[in-house]
Design a protein around this motif. Sequence first.
Motif: not given
Length: 161
Positions: A61, A57, A5, A3, A75
């Motif tokens: 966040t 994830i 971010i 991911h 994300d």
Amino acid sequence: MRHTISILVENKFGVLSRVAGLFSGRGYNIESLSVGETLDPKVSVMTIVTRGENHVIEQITKQLNKLIDVIKVQDLFETDHVEREMVLIKVSPKTELKSEVLRLTEIFRGRVIDSSQKTYTIQVSGDESKIDAFVELMKPMGVKEFVRSGKIAIAREAIKR
């Protein structure tokens, strides 16, 4: 899953440490980290690349959003976005390979940004796979050293119809 971010933060001392501490405190690795000011010098954007399941994830966040100096967290995993990296690579090719190094640099739309009698320092930017491919092609040419930036990314604007 990997991911990217994007985190908009207030440009204050200690913010980077708190964000990185959030990751390390939970045992998550940061694969890549890039930070820079925005058009507003009071605000910076951090681009962090990490691996984890979607629910992990999502927790990260949420925790990032709780930090005082964080303005916005996004994300980019499921968002249409553009991302780039840069590499500076110093190559010391044998005389017979110099033209090949310059040819490959041109193919990859790179630039020779410094040269001496024995070395070329080349800059190439692009997506991760392009950088990986260029580094691999340069290895047999006599790579002395290289440094690679972290990934930077920005969401694309939605097309209105």
